[in-house]
Design a protein around this motif. Sequence first.
Motif, mmCIF file in Angstrom:
data_model
loop_
_atom_site.group_PDB
_atom_site.id
_atom_site.type_symbol
_atom_site.label_atom_id
_atom_site.label_comp_id
_atom_site.label_asym_id
_atom_site.label_seq_id
_atom_site.Cartn_x
_atom_site.Cartn_y
_atom_site.Cartn_z
ATOM 1 N N MET A 77 0.828 -1.196 0.000
ATOM 2 C CA MET A 77 0.000 0.000 0.000
ATOM 3 C C MET A 77 0.867 1.252 0.000
ATOM 4 S SD MET A 77 -2.773 -1.025 2.950
ATOM 5 C CE MET A 77 -3.669 0.522 2.790
ATOM 6 N N LYS A 78 0.294 2.331 -0.489
ATOM 7 C CA LYS A 78 0.905 3.655 -0.350
ATOM 8 C C LYS A 78 0.111 4.414 0.704
ATOM 9 C CE LYS A 78 2.363 6.081 -3.713
ATOM 10 N NZ LYS A 78 2.414 6.912 -4.940
ATOM 11 N N ILE A 79 0.749 4.667 1.832
ATOM 12 C CA ILE A 79 0.100 5.284 2.985
ATOM 13 C C ILE A 79 0.684 6.666 3.220
ATOM 14 C CG2 ILE A 79 -0.238 5.117 5.488
ATOM 15 C CD1 ILE A 79 0.083 2.048 5.174
ATOM 16 N N ILE A 80 -0.181 7.643 3.487
ATOM 17 C CA ILE A 80 0.301 8.933 3.964
ATOM 18 C C ILE A 80 -0.030 9.007 5.450
ATOM 19 C CG2 ILE A 80 -1.799 10.159 3.194
ATOM 20 C CD1 ILE A 80 0.119 12.609 2.708
ATOM 21 N N LEU A 81 0.993 9.256 6.249
ATOM 22 C CA LEU A 81 0.883 9.211 7.704
ATOM 23 C C LEU A 81 1.071 10.612 8.268
ATOM 24 C CD1 LEU A 81 0.869 7.781 10.490
ATOM 25 C CD2 LEU A 81 3.293 7.253 10.113
ATOM 26 N N PHE A 82 0.009 11.167 8.841
ATOM 27 C CA PHE A 82 0.080 12.470 9.488
ATOM 28 C C PHE A 82 0.460 12.274 10.960
ATOM 29 C CE2 PHE A 82 -3.475 13.825 6.394
ATOM 30 C CZ PHE A 82 -2.542 14.218 5.442
ATOM 31 N N GLY A 83 1.445 13.049 11.426
ATOM 32 C CA GLY A 83 1.899 12.905 12.801
ATOM 33 C C GLY A 83 2.944 11.818 12.941
ATOM 34 N N ALA A 84 3.823 11.711 11.953
ATOM 35 C CA ALA A 84 4.741 10.574 11.873
ATOM 36 C C ALA A 84 5.846 10.589 12.918
ATOM 37 C CB ALA A 84 5.364 10.507 10.474
ATOM 38 N N THR A 85 6.089 11.722 13.562
ATOM 39 C CA THR A 85 7.166 11.785 14.551
ATOM 40 C C THR A 85 6.671 11.625 15.989
ATOM 41 O OG1 THR A 85 7.020 14.201 14.546
ATOM 42 C CG2 THR A 85 8.681 13.194 13.112
ATOM 43 N N GLY A 86 5.376 11.466 16.192
ATOM 44 C CA GLY A 86 4.842 11.253 17.532
ATOM 45 C C GLY A 86 5.018 9.812 17.986
ATOM 46 N N ASP A 87 4.620 9.531 19.222
ATOM 47 C CA ASP A 87 4.767 8.184 19.764
ATOM 48 C C ASP A 87 3.950 7.169 18.970
ATOM 49 O OD1 ASP A 87 6.520 8.877 21.877
ATOM 50 O OD2 ASP A 87 4.831 9.559 23.092
ATOM 51 N N VAL A 88 2.688 7.471 18.729
ATOM 52 C CA VAL A 88 1.846 6.560 17.967
ATOM 53 C C VAL A 88 2.245 6.568 16.497
ATOM 54 C CG1 VAL A 88 -0.504 6.158 17.130
ATOM 55 C CG2 VAL A 88 -0.110 6.620 19.549
ATOM 56 N N GLY A 89 2.507 7.760 15.960
ATOM 57 C CA GLY A 89 2.909 7.850 14.566
ATOM 58 C C GLY A 89 4.188 7.088 14.282
ATOM 59 N N GLY A 90 5.152 7.202 15.188
ATOM 60 C CA GLY A 90 6.400 6.478 15.004
ATOM 61 C C GLY A 90 6.199 4.977 15.031
ATOM 62 N N ALA A 141 -1.192 16.524 -0.860
ATOM 63 C CA ALA A 141 -0.217 15.476 -0.550
ATOM 64 C C ALA A 141 -0.874 14.102 -0.505
ATOM 65 C CB ALA A 141 0.458 15.776 0.779
ATOM 66 N N ALA A 142 -2.156 14.041 -0.131
ATOM 67 C CA ALA A 142 -2.837 12.750 -0.009
ATOM 68 C C ALA A 142 -3.158 12.123 -1.363
ATOM 69 C CB ALA A 142 -4.117 12.920 0.797
ATOM 70 N N MET A 143 -3.194 12.917 -2.408
ATOM 71 C CA MET A 143 -3.508 12.394 -3.734
ATOM 72 C C MET A 143 -2.503 11.307 -4.139
ATOM 73 S SD MET A 143 -6.212 13.985 -4.770
ATOM 74 C CE MET A 143 -7.149 15.501 -4.465
ATOM 75 N N GLY A 144 -3.009 10.238 -4.735
ATOM 76 C CA GLY A 144 -2.140 9.168 -5.203
ATOM 77 C C GLY A 144 -1.817 8.122 -4.153
ATOM 78 N N HIS A 145 -2.331 8.289 -2.942
ATOM 79 C CA HIS A 145 -2.127 7.294 -1.892
ATOM 80 C C HIS A 145 -3.352 6.392 -1.776
ATOM 81 C CE1 HIS A 145 0.951 10.282 -0.812
ATOM 82 N NE2 HIS A 145 1.565 9.290 -0.197
ATOM 83 N N ASP A 146 -3.186 5.297 -1.044
ATOM 84 C CA ASP A 146 -4.292 4.364 -0.833
ATOM 85 C C ASP A 146 -5.017 4.606 0.485
ATOM 86 O OD1 ASP A 146 -3.679 2.773 -3.192
ATOM 87 O OD2 ASP A 146 -1.936 2.046 -2.078
ATOM 88 N N LEU A 147 -4.345 5.292 1.417
ATOM 89 C CA LEU A 147 -4.901 5.443 2.763
ATOM 90 C C LEU A 147 -4.227 6.592 3.488
ATOM 91 C CD1 LEU A 147 -6.553 4.073 5.211
ATOM 92 C CD2 LEU A 147 -4.377 2.969 5.770
#
Length: 223
Positions: A1-14, A61-67
């Motif tokens: 999958m191609k995922i865009i992850l918002f909050g990637a540097t937080g505890d849950v995001g990491g 930025a979300a365009m072209g991702h699956d989730l």
Amino acid sequence: MKIILFGATGDVGGAALKAAVSRGHHVTAVARKPQALGAISANVTPLPLDLLQQPDAAADAAMGHDLVISALRPPAGREEDLVPLTRTALSAARQAGIPVLVTGGAATLKLADGSGHTVLSAPGFLPGSVRPIAEACAAQDALLEAETEAQWTCLRPPAMLSEGPLTGSYRFGTDTLVTDDEGNSQISFADFGAALLDLAESPRGGQKLTVALGGPAPALAAG
């Protein structure tokens, strides 16, 4: 999958980022300062973005991702930002035409004692120091309930979410705190991140779920 992850540097995001990479997914890791995340894997593309200041850029930025995975949490003193941050994630997913998996909070989960009280409403259950984020999470829940266009799923943590190992021994629930045989309701960031990826791989649109330690992770049927 191609995922865009918002909050990637937080505890849950990491934790979600590590789980996604371990399963072979490609991740656009969004945070205000995500540059160091590119060293994790060639499958990680860091994207510096302030979602409060650049909501339209989030949709682009979300365009072209699956989730979309939204693992956003504002810092202490800025708890009221949770709702507009979540609104931006929902809007980005809606405009991109893809599902969004939102990290929620335990505030509106019922206690397992049958009292009918929630984590937020139960007298003396929450320390005063965490009531602001709990109230923000309750407002986030209300925002999701009012959202009729975005394909959202929300995963809420148990009473305790903290550092710890990846065990793979967790189970899902719906509107009540999941507890183990001793009445504890807890999970590590690592297991919570893994549970997020379970849902990413088996979408269950329009549901609010929770997860905690207490048995092997079940296979999730798409819903």
